[in-house]
Design a protein around this motif. Structure first.
Motif, short mmCIF file in Angstrom:
data_model
loop_
_atom_site.label_atom_id
_atom_site.label_comp_id
_atom_site.label_asym_id
_atom_site.label_seq_id
_atom_site.Cartn_x
_atom_site.Cartn_y
_atom_site.Cartn_z
N GLY A 485 -67.38 53.28 -42.92
CA GLY A 485 -67.10 53.36 -41.49
C GLY A 485 -66.39 52.13 -40.97
N ASP A 486 -66.33 52.01 -39.67
CA ASP A 486 -65.68 50.86 -39.02
C ASP A 486 -66.71 49.73 -38.94
OD1 ASP A 486 -63.98 49.23 -37.63
OD2 ASP A 486 -64.16 50.31 -35.73
N ARG A 510 -71.30 48.57 -36.99
CA ARG A 510 -70.82 49.69 -37.80
C ARG A 510 -70.73 50.88 -36.87
NH1 ARG A 510 -73.81 53.57 -41.61
NH2 ARG A 510 -72.13 54.52 -42.83
N ASN A 511 -69.51 51.34 -36.65
CA ASN A 511 -69.26 52.43 -35.70
C ASN A 511 -69.86 52.07 -34.33
OD1 ASN A 511 -67.95 53.74 -37.82
ND2 ASN A 511 -69.84 54.74 -38.49
N ASP A 512 -70.76 52.89 -33.79
CA ASP A 512 -71.30 52.63 -32.45
C ASP A 512 -72.70 52.03 -32.51
OD1 ASP A 512 -71.24 52.55 -29.67
OD2 ASP A 512 -72.07 54.58 -29.45
N GLY A 541 -75.72 53.14 -38.17
CA GLY A 541 -74.30 53.34 -37.92
C GLY A 541 -73.72 54.58 -38.51
#
Length: 541
Positions: A485-486, A510-512, A541
């Motif tokens: 993920g981001d 990580r993500n939101d 995440g």
């Protein structure tokens, strides 16, 4: 006359005096502390021997079992304080039928098990627990005495605490997570103090009715009672929280990796707290209330200040020399870091170069208050106005001159933070919006969330990209490896006076989901706090 006779006589005199004069009673108890009367043999010295440990503990237990607080207290080295608590044990806590079973002594320490009954207004419940006492030599009397601590009476008691059985001050709550899972301190131990505070604050609003409990009443007025045993059930009120059962479980497990560790996870898009966990001997909620230097995780905020004030940018210059001197104080990097005089801010950030940041904090238009303004106006820190639902510290970034202006920029000096603050900093950095973290809905009690103007999107996008680089190429790469993920992160270590090893800090996303952790004396942030955050992000995440 033998010592046993003396004690019996003095105990008998006390029984006559206790109804008439508290002062006289105190003097008699004090006399017992000093060995009682004249004609005793020369005071002994050194640690009590095996026989003395056995005799003293047996007499103490026997008096306690009989409910004779005065006599039991006379076998301790603090008779007046012990007598007060032991009296409350029977009278205020309504505990009787005490049976004490000693275990095998280890030197001067004696473990024991207490079985008793708590009776209140026609209801009786069994009570069982374990504790330990230590026998010491009286400093002036030479007698073998129980070394008095409140935990002798019950392991959950601390100085100033007492035991009470009464109708609870507030109804019990059934706290539920965001998915409806019931959250209990038995399943999520870190939530014990949090749930107690939520009950204290919101028990009445949650719609429950109080029951009768045996509880620890703390000496600090603002600290809610700690329930030990429920005699009659009230009706728990349902209280919805923002916590995620799965993320909380991961946080609980993660902090067990290292002692004196704390972690918080938040949802950047909303400010909801997903998890709060502590692994501490003192039970303190350092995740929300800690006040310590955050080390290089502070460079997220400092980088934002540099970008917002036009000093440099992500791809702009931020040279990393071997040392940097600010107003007579010389700052260094870790010994393994190589200087890079052509470094960009992104490179200096991802390698966590102290000197690169310190060289830039003297640039115009920066002043002694620039970092403070950035913290307050854009990140919502340091104004004592967060309304999380429980007690929390909102961070502190005071305007500082002299060497502290430089030290503040790298998370030392006078800056104070906790994992809640740093998780929020990360959330603001990657979204550009400050959303005050919270545990229970604001409309539950009409709380007003703190506000701040947040970051320009250009600044936020640069901060997010620098944190991504740190997680994939910089100091956080080992801790964050394997996470999809981001992702992004920032490591930190904070030197503390009197500690041989620095506190470890780590914050990441990580993500939101954003999370931050701190481990006392954990060393480098990526080594101790990093794995804690990664474990939480892996689930959240």
């Amino acid at each position: 006359m033998g010592r046993g006779v003396k004690v019996a006589v003095i105990g008998g005199v006390f029984a006559v005096m206790v109804g008439g004069a508290g002062y006289g009673a105190y003097n008699v108890v004090s006399a017992l502390d000093e060995g009682g009367g004249s004609g005793s043999s020369e005071a002994k010295s050194g640690p009590p021997d095996k026989d003395e440990v056995a005799e003293t503990s047996e007499k103490f237990f026997a008096a306690w079992e009989k409910g004779d607080a005065t006599t039991a207290a006379s076998y301790t080295n603090n008779a007046s304080i012990a007598g007060t608590l032991l009296t409350a044990y029977g009278e205020d806590a309504h505990i009787g039928g005490v049976e004490i079973t000693p275990g095998t002594a280890a030197g001067t320490s004696v473990p024991f098990t207490v079985k008793a009954k708590v009776s209140y207004e026609g209801t009786t419940k069994p009570l069982s627990y374990r504790s330990t006492l230590t026998v010491v030599r009286g400093e002036t009397s030479g007698r073998a005495l129980v070394d008095w601590k409140p935990s002798v009476v019950h392991p959950d008691l601390k100085d100033g605490d007492t035991l009470v059985t009464t109708e609870s001050a507030t109804p019990q709550i059934q706290a539920v997570g965001r998915d409806g899972t019931v959250l209990t301190k038995e399943k999520y131990p870190s939530l014990g103090p949090v749930l107690a505070t939520l009950r204290e604050r919101y028990g009445a609003q949650a719609g429950g009715t109080p029951g009768v409990e045996l509880a620890v009443r703390h000496t600090v007025a603002s600290t809610p009672d700690t329930p030990l045993l429920t005699l009659t059930e009230g009706k728990p009120g349902k209280l919805e929280t923002t916590l995620s059962a799965s993320v909380q479980a991961a946080a609980e497990k993660a902090v067990k990796r290292y002692g004196e560790s704390s972690v918080v996870a938040v949802k950047p898009s909303t400010g909801e707290v997903l998890a709060v966990a502590n692994n501490r001997q003192d039970g303190f909620n350092a995740a929300f209330q800690g006040k310590v230097a955050p080390g290089s995780t502070m460079k997220i905020l400092t980088a934002a200040m540099l970008i917002d004030n036009g000093v440099t940018s992500m791809n702009g210059p931020a040279p990393c020399p071997e040392t940097a001197t600010w107003q007579s104080q010389t700052f260094h990097n870790i010994t393994t870091m190589k200087p890079n005089m052509s470094a960009t801010l992104a490179n200096t950030f991802m390698r966590s170069c102290n000197t690169g940041f310190i060289k830039l904090v003297d640039e115009k238009p920066l002043t002694d208050s620039s970092l403070t303004q950035e913290a307050q106006e854009r990140f919502g820190l340091g104004q004592d106005n967060w309304q999380t639902g429980i007690v929390s510290f909102d961070g502190s970034v005071p305007a500082s001159g002299g060497p502290d202006r430089a030290a503040n920029a790298i998370g030392q000096g006078q800056v104070q933070m906790n994992p809640l603050n740093m998780a929020s900093v990360t959330a603001t950095a990657i979204t550009g919006e400050f959303r005050q973290p919270y545990l229970v809905p604001f409309d539950l009690d009409d709380r007003e969330p703190a506000t701040a103007k947040g970051l320009p999107q250009g600044t936020a996008s640069q901060l997010k990209q620098m944190m991504r680089l740190t997680a994939t190429q910089g100091t956080a790469v080992n801790a964050m490896s394997g996470l999809g993920g981001d992702i992004g992160a920032k490591t930190g270590s904070a030197e503390v006076d009197g500690q041989a090893v620095s506190n470890a800090w780590f914050t990441g996303f990580r993500n939101d989901v954003a999370a931050a952790a701190m481990t006392e004396e954990g060393g480098h942030g990526g080594d101790a706090a990093g794995p804690i955050v990664a474990d939480v992000l892996r689930v959240g995440g």
